[in-house]
Design a protein around this motif. Structure first.
Motif, mmCIF file in Angstrom:
data_model
loop_
_atom_site.group_PDB
_atom_site.id
_atom_site.type_symbol
_atom_site.label_atom_id
_atom_site.label_comp_id
_atom_site.label_asym_id
_atom_site.label_seq_id
_atom_site.Cartn_x
_atom_site.Cartn_y
_atom_site.Cartn_z
ATOM 1 N N VAL A 64 0.816 -1.233 0.000
ATOM 2 C CA VAL A 64 0.000 0.000 0.000
ATOM 3 C C VAL A 64 0.844 1.275 0.000
ATOM 4 O O VAL A 64 0.356 2.329 -0.410
ATOM 5 C CB VAL A 64 -0.957 0.017 1.214
ATOM 6 C CG1 VAL A 64 -1.894 -1.175 1.174
ATOM 7 C CG2 VAL A 64 -0.185 0.050 2.533
ATOM 8 N N ILE A 65 2.099 1.214 0.456
ATOM 9 C CA ILE A 65 2.873 2.450 0.605
ATOM 10 C C ILE A 65 3.365 2.945 -0.745
ATOM 11 O O ILE A 65 3.949 2.181 -1.534
ATOM 12 C CB ILE A 65 4.064 2.247 1.557
ATOM 13 C CG1 ILE A 65 3.575 2.003 2.980
ATOM 14 C CG2 ILE A 65 4.999 3.448 1.526
ATOM 15 C CD1 ILE A 65 2.834 3.161 3.586
ATOM 16 N N ASN A 66 3.118 4.225 -1.022
ATOM 17 C CA ASN A 66 3.710 4.925 -2.159
ATOM 18 C C ASN A 66 4.717 5.922 -1.585
ATOM 19 O O ASN A 66 4.319 6.909 -0.953
ATOM 20 C CB ASN A 66 2.636 5.650 -2.965
ATOM 21 C CG ASN A 66 3.215 6.370 -4.175
ATOM 22 O OD1 ASN A 66 4.428 6.431 -4.357
ATOM 23 N ND2 ASN A 66 2.335 6.927 -5.002
ATOM 24 N N PRO A 67 6.009 5.705 -1.767
ATOM 25 C CA PRO A 67 7.011 6.561 -1.124
ATOM 26 C C PRO A 67 6.910 8.024 -1.524
ATOM 27 O O PRO A 67 7.454 8.886 -0.827
ATOM 28 C CB PRO A 67 8.345 5.951 -1.580
ATOM 29 C CG PRO A 67 8.003 4.554 -1.990
ATOM 30 C CD PRO A 67 6.623 4.620 -2.539
ATOM 31 N N VAL A 92 4.840 9.463 10.147
ATOM 32 C CA VAL A 92 6.060 8.842 10.675
ATOM 33 C C VAL A 92 6.197 7.421 10.145
ATOM 34 O O VAL A 92 7.272 7.003 9.686
ATOM 35 C CB VAL A 92 6.017 8.858 12.216
ATOM 36 C CG1 VAL A 92 7.239 8.137 12.791
ATOM 37 C CG2 VAL A 92 5.954 10.290 12.723
ATOM 38 N N ILE A 93 5.103 6.653 10.184
ATOM 39 C CA ILE A 93 5.121 5.281 9.658
ATOM 40 C C ILE A 93 5.335 5.299 8.154
ATOM 41 O O ILE A 93 6.051 4.475 7.589
ATOM 42 C CB ILE A 93 3.827 4.557 10.015
ATOM 43 C CG1 ILE A 93 3.712 4.434 11.545
ATOM 44 C CG2 ILE A 93 3.749 3.184 9.379
ATOM 45 C CD1 ILE A 93 2.418 3.816 12.014
ATOM 46 N N TRP A 94 4.701 6.273 7.468
ATOM 47 C CA TRP A 94 4.836 6.373 6.024
ATOM 48 C C TRP A 94 6.294 6.629 5.628
ATOM 49 O O TRP A 94 6.821 6.071 4.690
ATOM 50 C CB TRP A 94 3.929 7.492 5.515
ATOM 51 C CG TRP A 94 4.106 7.824 4.076
ATOM 52 C CD1 TRP A 94 3.768 7.028 3.019
ATOM 53 C CD2 TRP A 94 4.641 9.031 3.521
ATOM 54 N NE1 TRP A 94 4.051 7.672 1.826
ATOM 55 C CE2 TRP A 94 4.606 8.911 2.114
ATOM 56 C CE3 TRP A 94 5.165 10.189 4.063
ATOM 57 C CZ2 TRP A 94 5.049 9.899 1.267
ATOM 58 C CZ3 TRP A 94 5.605 11.188 3.241
ATOM 59 C CH2 TRP A 94 5.560 11.046 1.842
ATOM 60 N N ASN A 135 -4.691 3.710 -0.664
ATOM 61 C CA ASN A 135 -4.463 2.285 -0.946
ATOM 62 C C ASN A 135 -4.863 1.414 0.253
ATOM 63 O O ASN A 135 -5.435 0.325 0.092
ATOM 64 C CB ASN A 135 -2.999 2.047 -1.299
ATOM 65 C CG ASN A 135 -2.629 2.670 -2.629
ATOM 66 O OD1 ASN A 135 -3.486 2.925 -3.475
ATOM 67 N ND2 ASN A 135 -1.344 2.941 -2.821
ATOM 68 N N LEU A 136 -4.553 1.892 1.467
ATOM 69 C CA LEU A 136 -4.924 1.152 2.666
ATOM 70 C C LEU A 136 -6.446 1.085 2.795
ATOM 71 O O LEU A 136 -7.008 0.058 3.207
ATOM 72 C CB LEU A 136 -4.303 1.817 3.890
ATOM 73 C CG LEU A 136 -4.496 1.107 5.225
ATOM 74 C CD1 LEU A 136 -3.862 -0.284 5.191
ATOM 75 C CD2 LEU A 136 -3.897 1.925 6.368
ATOM 76 N N PHE A 137 -7.109 2.159 2.413
ATOM 77 C CA PHE A 137 -8.577 2.195 2.430
ATOM 78 C C PHE A 137 -9.145 1.182 1.431
ATOM 79 O O PHE A 137 -10.104 0.455 1.743
ATOM 80 C CB PHE A 137 -9.040 3.617 2.097
ATOM 81 C CG PHE A 137 -10.522 3.767 2.039
ATOM 82 C CD1 PHE A 137 -11.303 3.736 3.181
ATOM 83 C CD2 PHE A 137 -11.160 3.942 0.814
ATOM 84 C CE1 PHE A 137 -12.678 3.880 3.117
ATOM 85 C CE2 PHE A 137 -12.535 4.079 0.740
ATOM 86 C CZ PHE A 137 -13.295 4.052 1.900
ATOM 87 N N ASP A 138 -8.561 1.106 0.237
ATOM 88 C CA ASP A 138 -9.029 0.139 -0.768
ATOM 89 C C ASP A 138 -8.791 -1.295 -0.311
ATOM 90 O O ASP A 138 -9.611 -2.178 -0.564
ATOM 91 C CB ASP A 138 -8.311 0.391 -2.096
ATOM 92 C CG ASP A 138 -8.648 1.770 -2.669
ATOM 93 O OD1 ASP A 138 -9.704 2.311 -2.293
ATOM 94 O OD2 ASP A 138 -7.857 2.278 -3.490
#
Length: 275
Positions: free
Chosen positions: A211-214, A273-275, A223-226
């Protein structure tokens, strides 16, 4: 001070305790005398009630502290109650009917139009009333015919004639359906991506790598919602390994016993921060 009355100074420290005690005793004697002789004082015509009011004013000038003020209030209350009862008793003894009252007014004469002479009546009443308004404006009959209002005729508004071309407003499309279609498209794309990566690795996939897009925090949250939709409809499931969330592709929506499968809820924190 030009003859002006000097304002009394309350909480006067020059007043001794002996003087204050004498003031309280005088006020109590004043209240006792009112209660004992109230029947005589209620006969207003003998003037004893007025003398008692003057005596109360004199005692009030000797009050400087709250304790004496409380006794003084009781004295004024007793005096006022006696005066009220005397006035009520006098009104009960003197009975005047409405016919007698109107006849007395008519006996003082009539004006040129046959109505009561209010000027003469006002002059008689003035000697019994401290301040009476002028009665000259009451001369004549107190009656005036009410003139009917003329109906108001309102002119009709003319409609403006527009010679220009007629145009209809632009029809708006339902954006709710468009948004729903857009969301479904993103969810389908994410499902295909997970399915493809699962076939290549044959292992559960790290959730953050999916899900992460840097380059976009907003897109990562989206993405996490989807992904939550895919979990809800049973296209994928979430597992944990060493405390990290992983995504496993498995189409549980086709399982005939899907209603009996255990269902759980979980929270995943996503901030910058996590992102």
């Amino acid at each position: 001070q030009g003859g002006k009355k000097k304002r009394k100074q309350y909480l006067n420290k020059s007043i001794t305790d002996k003087e204050r005690q004498k003031t309280r005793n005088d006020l109590r004697d004043f209240i006792h005398d009112i209660n004992v002789n109230k029947d005589e004082m209620q006969k207003i015509e003998n003037g004893k009630l007025l003398k008692k009011f003057d005596e109360g004013e004199t005692l009030n000038e000797q009050v400087y502290f709250p304790s004496e003020s409380i006794v003084d209030l009781e004295a004024q209350k007793a005096l006022t109650r006696t005066a009220e009862n005397g006035i009520r008793g006098r009104s009960h003894r003197i009975k005047i009917t409405m016919n007698q009252y109107l006849k007395a007014i008519a006996d003082h004469g009539e004006d040129e139009e046959g109505g009561p002479d209010w000027t003469a009546i006002g002059n008689i009443a003035a000697q019994f009333i401290a301040a009476v308004p002028a009665t000259n404006f009451l001369g004549g009959m107190m009656f005036k015919e009410i003139e009917a209002k003329r109906p108001i005729q309102r002119s009709q508004k003319r409609q403006k004639v527009v010679n220009g071309p007629e145009e209809e407003p632009e029809q708006l499309t339902d954006t709710k359906n468009e948004e729903k279609t857009h969301t479904e498209g993103r969810v389908h794309t994410l499902r295909k991506l997970i399915k493809k990566r699962a076939k290549e690795t044959r292992e559960p996939l790290n959730l953050f790598e999916i899900v992460i897009n840097p380059e976009s925090f907003a897109e990562s949250v989206e993405n996490l919602f989807d992904l939550s939709f895919l979990v809800k409809i049973g296209k994928v499931k979430l597992t944990t390994q060493n405390g990290w969330p992983f995504v496993q592709f498995n189409d549980y929506s086709k399982d005939p016993q899907q209603e009996e499968l255990p269902r759980h809820q979980g929270l995943i924190k996503m901030d910058r921060v996590i992102w």
